[in-house]
Scaffold this motif. Structure first.
Motif, PDB file in Angstrom:
ATOM      1  N   PRO A 142       0.823  -1.223   0.000  1.00 56.80           N
ATOM      2  CA  PRO A 142       0.000   0.000   0.000  1.00 56.80           C
ATOM      3  C   PRO A 142       0.849   1.261   0.000  1.00 56.80           C
ATOM      4  O   PRO A 142       1.870   1.334   0.688  1.00 56.80           O
ATOM      5  CB  PRO A 142      -0.816  -0.119   1.295  1.00 56.80           C
ATOM      6  CG  PRO A 142      -0.023  -1.047   2.161  1.00 56.80           C
ATOM      7  CD  PRO A 142       0.633  -2.006   1.242  1.00 56.80           C
ATOM      8  N   GLY A 143       0.423   2.217  -0.797  1.00 59.32           N
ATOM      9  CA  GLY A 143       1.085   3.518  -0.816  1.00 59.32           C
ATOM     10  C   GLY A 143       2.295   3.604  -1.715  1.00 59.32           C
ATOM     11  O   GLY A 143       2.948   4.643  -1.768  1.00 59.32           O
ATOM     12  N   SER A 242      -3.656   6.996   5.963  1.00 62.76           N
ATOM     13  CA  SER A 242      -4.827   6.719   5.138  1.00 62.76           C
ATOM     14  C   SER A 242      -4.647   7.318   3.738  1.00 62.76           C
ATOM     15  O   SER A 242      -4.944   6.672   2.721  1.00 62.76           O
ATOM     16  CB  SER A 242      -6.094   7.280   5.791  1.00 62.76           C
ATOM     17  OG  SER A 242      -6.353   6.624   7.011  1.00 62.76           O
ATOM     18  N   TYR A 243      -4.127   8.543   3.712  1.00 59.02           N
ATOM     19  CA  TYR A 243      -3.874   9.190   2.419  1.00 59.02           C
ATOM     20  C   TYR A 243      -2.746   8.481   1.668  1.00 59.02           C
ATOM     21  O   TYR A 243      -2.862   8.184   0.470  1.00 59.02           O
ATOM     22  CB  TYR A 243      -3.522  10.665   2.646  1.00 59.02           C
ATOM     23  CG  TYR A 243      -2.975  11.340   1.422  1.00 59.02           C
ATOM     24  CD1 TYR A 243      -3.803  11.705   0.369  1.00 59.02           C
ATOM     25  CD2 TYR A 243      -1.603  11.582   1.309  1.00 59.02           C
ATOM     26  CE1 TYR A 243      -3.294  12.304  -0.768  1.00 59.02           C
ATOM     27  CE2 TYR A 243      -1.071  12.186   0.176  1.00 59.02           C
ATOM     28  CZ  TYR A 243      -1.927  12.544  -0.859  1.00 59.02           C
ATOM     29  OH  TYR A 243      -1.410  13.123  -2.003  1.00 59.02           O
ATOM     30  N   ARG A 244      -1.667   8.196   2.383  1.00 59.09           N
ATOM     31  CA  ARG A 244      -0.494   7.603   1.738  1.00 59.09           C
ATOM     32  C   ARG A 244      -0.777   6.216   1.185  1.00 59.09           C
ATOM     33  O   ARG A 244      -0.365   5.869   0.091  1.00 59.09           O
ATOM     34  CB  ARG A 244       0.661   7.539   2.745  1.00 59.09           C
ATOM     35  CG  ARG A 244       1.895   6.822   2.232  1.00 59.09           C
ATOM     36  CD  ARG A 244       3.034   6.956   3.227  1.00 59.09           C
ATOM     37  NE  ARG A 244       4.047   5.969   3.000  1.00 59.09           N
ATOM     38  CZ  ARG A 244       5.174   5.873   3.695  1.00 59.09           C
ATOM     39  NH1 ARG A 244       5.378   6.707   4.686  1.00 59.09           N
ATOM     40  NH2 ARG A 244       6.052   4.941   3.426  1.00 59.09           N
ATOM     41  N   TRP A 245      -1.481   5.398   1.958  1.00 57.43           N
ATOM     42  CA  TRP A 245      -1.742   4.018   1.524  1.00 57.43           C
ATOM     43  C   TRP A 245      -2.768   3.945   0.390  1.00 57.43           C
ATOM     44  O   TRP A 245      -2.832   2.935  -0.313  1.00 57.43           O
ATOM     45  CB  TRP A 245      -2.223   3.176   2.693  1.00 57.43           C
ATOM     46  CG  TRP A 245      -1.155   2.910   3.707  1.00 57.43           C
ATOM     47  CD1 TRP A 245       0.201   3.071   3.568  1.00 57.43           C
ATOM     48  CD2 TRP A 245      -1.348   2.442   5.041  1.00 57.43           C
ATOM     49  NE1 TRP A 245       0.861   2.741   4.714  1.00 57.43           N
ATOM     50  CE2 TRP A 245      -0.056   2.337   5.640  1.00 57.43           C
ATOM     51  CE3 TRP A 245      -2.464   2.086   5.787  1.00 57.43           C
ATOM     52  CZ2 TRP A 245       0.131   1.907   6.958  1.00 57.43           C
ATOM     53  CZ3 TRP A 245      -2.293   1.659   7.094  1.00 57.43           C
ATOM     54  CH2 TRP A 245      -1.002   1.569   7.673  1.00 57.43           C
ATOM     55  N   ASN A 246      -3.580   4.982   0.241  1.00 56.53           N
ATOM     56  CA  ASN A 246      -4.645   4.940  -0.768  1.00 56.53           C
ATOM     57  C   ASN A 246      -4.403   5.832  -1.971  1.00 56.53           C
ATOM     58  O   ASN A 246      -5.180   5.781  -2.931  1.00 56.53           O
ATOM     59  CB  ASN A 246      -5.991   5.320  -0.122  1.00 56.53           C
ATOM     60  CG  ASN A 246      -6.462   4.284   0.872  1.00 56.53           C
ATOM     61  OD1 ASN A 246      -6.846   3.191   0.520  1.00 56.53           O
ATOM     62  ND2 ASN A 246      -6.397   4.630   2.164  1.00 56.53           N
ATOM     63  N   LYS A 247      -3.344   6.631  -1.924  1.00 56.07           N
ATOM     64  CA  LYS A 247      -3.171   7.602  -3.007  1.00 56.07           C
ATOM     65  C   LYS A 247      -2.829   6.935  -4.326  1.00 56.07           C
ATOM     66  O   LYS A 247      -3.085   7.483  -5.402  1.00 56.07           O
ATOM     67  CB  LYS A 247      -2.109   8.625  -2.635  1.00 56.07           C
ATOM     68  CG  LYS A 247      -0.700   8.075  -2.565  1.00 56.07           C
ATOM     69  CD  LYS A 247       0.291   9.182  -2.247  1.00 56.07           C
ATOM     70  CE  LYS A 247       1.724   8.653  -2.186  1.00 56.07           C
ATOM     71  NZ  LYS A 247       2.678   9.738  -1.881  1.00 56.07           N
ATOM     72  N   ASN A 248      -2.223   5.732  -4.251  1.00 56.28           N
ATOM     73  CA  ASN A 248      -1.898   5.008  -5.489  1.00 56.28           C
ATOM     74  C   ASN A 248      -2.868   3.867  -5.772  1.00 56.28           C
ATOM     75  O   ASN A 248      -2.543   2.943  -6.513  1.00 56.28           O
ATOM     76  CB  ASN A 248      -0.475   4.458  -5.378  1.00 56.28           C
ATOM     77  CG  ASN A 248       0.561   5.556  -5.389  1.00 56.28           C
ATOM     78  OD1 ASN A 248       0.600   6.381  -6.308  1.00 56.28           O
ATOM     79  ND2 ASN A 248       1.397   5.589  -4.372  1.00 56.28           N
ATOM     80  N   GLY A 249      -4.027   3.929  -5.127  1.00 56.02           N
ATOM     81  CA  GLY A 249      -5.028   2.908  -5.392  1.00 56.02           C
ATOM     82  C   GLY A 249      -4.765   1.630  -4.623  1.00 56.02           C
ATOM     83  O   GLY A 249      -5.281   0.600  -4.998  1.00 56.02           O
TER      84      GLY A 249
END
Length: 249
Positions: A142-143, A242-249
């Motif tokens: 993630p991320g 939350s932002y870092r792990w989801n920013k790349n889908g």
């Protein structure tokens, strides 16, 4: 002759003339009583000192055990930081700094050691499995997306080990640099030196910043800070990851 008859003074036995043997006996008895009293007082004082010493030792052992556990967690999170790039150990050390700035900052040493160990593992593994396989591993985390790895590749090609300085201010996992520099087979000693310098700077800056901010807030509103500071800090960390792990889908 007075109005009242004179009273006859009665002398107690203690006021009578004693024989030399009786005087020695009484002096000996008095000395024994004084010695017994002194011994009891000494035993009482030793008992109190022993109790205080035992309490201090228990307290010291408790603090030492707590510090050891804190450093173990910091080291473990450091290994995760260097090997997987998922969570940075300053999440933990900053929380420690809320309670004790000194303990938070000393834990950054263990965090740095763990991070360098994890980075060395990634450095060696990327050389072992090659570029394609290591890229596939990182893209499954993630991320970490293709754009992150491409950026690290460009920076490493241009700056070498100095590219890791970018990780101090940019949201780029340290493990990604460890992978790329391992693939480029840069000098291991140079890689470890730059890793230790950049990770220690990052962890100390974050932990020290939290310690200073909480100290200032505590001087203004101590009770509110004691309750609100951990909530706000961890809410910020949750939002960040939350932002870092989801920013790349």
């Amino acid at each position: 002759m007075g109005f009242f008859p004179k009273r006859t003074k009665k002398h107690g036995e203690w006021n009578l003339a004693l024989s030399p043997d009786e005087q020695k006996k009484r002096r000996r008895e008095a000395e024994e009583r004084r010695r017994a009293i002194a011994e009891r007082s000494s035993k009482r004082s030793k008992g109190q000192r022993s109790a205080r010493s035992a309490a201090s030792e228990r307290e010291g052992n408790g603090v030492a055990g707590a510090i050891a556990r804190e450093h173990t967690v910091a080291f473990a999170l450091g290994v995760v930081d260097g090997a997987l790039g998922l969570v940075s150990p300053d999440l933990w050390t900053s929380n420690l700094a809320l309670r004790s700035p000194k303990r938070g900052l000393t834990a950054t040493v263990a965090a740095t050691a763990g991070s360098v160990v994890g980075g060395a593992l990634t450095y060696r593994r990327s050389q072992k499995i090659g570029k394609r396989a290591s890229r596939a591993e990182f893209l499954g985390r993630p991320g970490i997306g293709g754009s992150t790895l491409s950026r690290v590749e460009r920076e490493s090609a241009r700056y070498g080990t100095r590219a890791m300085v970018s990780g101090l201010v940019e949201d780029v996992p340290y493990a990604a640099y460890a992978r790329e520099l391992g693939l480029r087979r840069v000098d291991m000693t140079e890689f470890l030196a730059w890793s230790a310098a950049t990770r220690m700077t990052r962890f100390a800056a974050m932990t020290g910043g939290v310690a200073i901010a909480s100290g200032l807030a505590r001087s203004v509103a101590p009770r509110l800070t004691r309750v609100a500071a951990p909530v706000l800090l961890n809410a910020a960390w949750i939002a960040h990851y939350s932002y870092r792990w989801n920013k790349n889908g």
